[in-house]
Design a protein around this motif. Structure first.
Motif, PDB file in Angstrom:
ATOM      1  N   ASP A 167       2.736   6.600  -6.776  1.00 25.60           N
ATOM      2  CA  ASP A 167       1.579   6.841  -7.634  1.00 25.60           C
ATOM      3  C   ASP A 167       1.394   5.705  -8.648  1.00 25.60           C
ATOM      4  O   ASP A 167       1.236   5.929  -9.846  1.00 25.60           O
TER       5      ASP A 167
ATOM      6  N   SER B 288       1.266   3.996  -3.070  1.00 21.02           N
ATOM      7  CA  SER B 288       0.868   5.383  -2.828  1.00 21.02           C
ATOM      8  C   SER B 288       2.018   6.352  -3.060  1.00 21.02           C
ATOM      9  O   SER B 288       1.860   7.377  -3.744  1.00 21.02           O
TER      10      SER B 288
ATOM     11  N   ARG C 231       0.834  -1.214   0.000  1.00 20.30           N
ATOM     12  CA  ARG C 231       0.000   0.000   0.000  1.00 20.30           C
ATOM     13  C   ARG C 231       0.862   1.254   0.000  1.00 20.30           C
ATOM     14  O   ARG C 231       0.611   2.194  -0.766  1.00 20.30           O
TER      15      ARG C 231
END
Length: 276
Positions: free
Chosen positions: A60, A57, A53
């Protein structure tokens, strides 16, 4: 922004897929949570899920898609296979929630004698048994349409979406569409095929594309992927497809082969150059 990536391995940890995607020049992608050839539960630890995760993030990279096991058959009339398929899909959507992956992709499967309508009814009712977490959507993938497999006809996709109580969407595979008889080899053919999809299913349901060229001619029902622009869809067709208005904001995920020293990185770069 163009979202294009590849189906990456999770060997040595699911978070490794993010770095592999970056190495290939991609910014979205797809994974299996386990070997797709066997009945097996996802085994993703809390720490590696957090790393996945965080890396996605920070860099991107997304959206990601989980591809379900090849053994899943939602259309089957066989009670034992149906139960295994539902259980497998439940574990996949739960894994997707754990990883903050928005989509789980699945083939409808084969009706094996139940008939088209019976198979579609089976698929919809099997999907209705899932408890899909918030933030996760099941995508029904278009199929090459060989034998009693369903999903080769756009109407099959529309019917399952209509029959099911779940909020489902669609993943189109260009090689599968082409094999099923939807021509994509010229700009005119791409326009005609995508208009047919919009008319039958609705472009608002298109959330992902598996972008693959085809090693076989249109309508052969043969599912074998080729390098982008080097199969029977060809460069002209691929350019028209990736620049089509209905594809503009849809993530493109490659499942292309590695041949002649050309792997995912080469194919991703090819797509970027085709996008005008």
């Amino acid at each position: 922004m163009l979202r294009v990536g590849a189906h990456e391995s999770i060997a040595s940890g699911v978070y490794k897929a993010v770095n592999r995607q970056l190495d290939d020049g991609g910014n979205c992608g797809q994974i299996f949570t386990h070997s797709p050839q066997v009945w097996q539960d996802p085994n993703i630890g809390d720490d590696e899920a957090e790393q996945f995760r965080d890396l996605s993030s920070e860099n991107d990279v997304g959206p990601w898609v989980i591809h379900s096991s090849y053994l899943v058959n939602l259309c089957t009339p066989k009670d034992d296979l149906r139960a295994k398929s539902i259980d497998s899909m439940q574990k996949e959507v739960d894994a997707a929630a754990k990883l903050d992956v928005p989509y789980v992709n699945v083939h409808l499967g084969a009706h094996t004698g139940a008939g088209v309508e019976g198979g579609l009814d089976n698929a919809a009712s099997a999907l209705d048994e899932l408890e899909i977490p918030d933030g996760v959507t099941v995508l029904i993938e278009s199929d090459a349409g060989s034998g009693t497999k369903l999903g080769g006809d756009f109407q099959h996709l529309a019917d399952v979406l209509a029959k099911s109580d779940q909020d489902l969407d669609v993943c189109l595979d260009t090689a599968h569409m082409f094999a099923a008889g939807y021509d994509l080899s010229t700009p005119e053919a791409v326009d005609e095929t995508m208009q047919a999809f919009d008319d039958v299913v609705g472009a608002e349901h298109l959330k992902c594309v598996h972008l693959n060229d085809s090693k076989h001619e249109c309508g052969t029902n043969k599912d074998e992927h080729a390098l982008i622009g080097e199969g029977y869809i060809g460069e002209e067709g691929m350019r028209a497809f990736v620049n089509h208005d209905l594809i503009e904001d849809v993530p493109l995920v490659l499942e292309t082969p590695t041949e002649d020293g050309k792997g995912f990185a080469w194919n991703i770069d090819r797509v970027k150059k085709l996008r005008e």
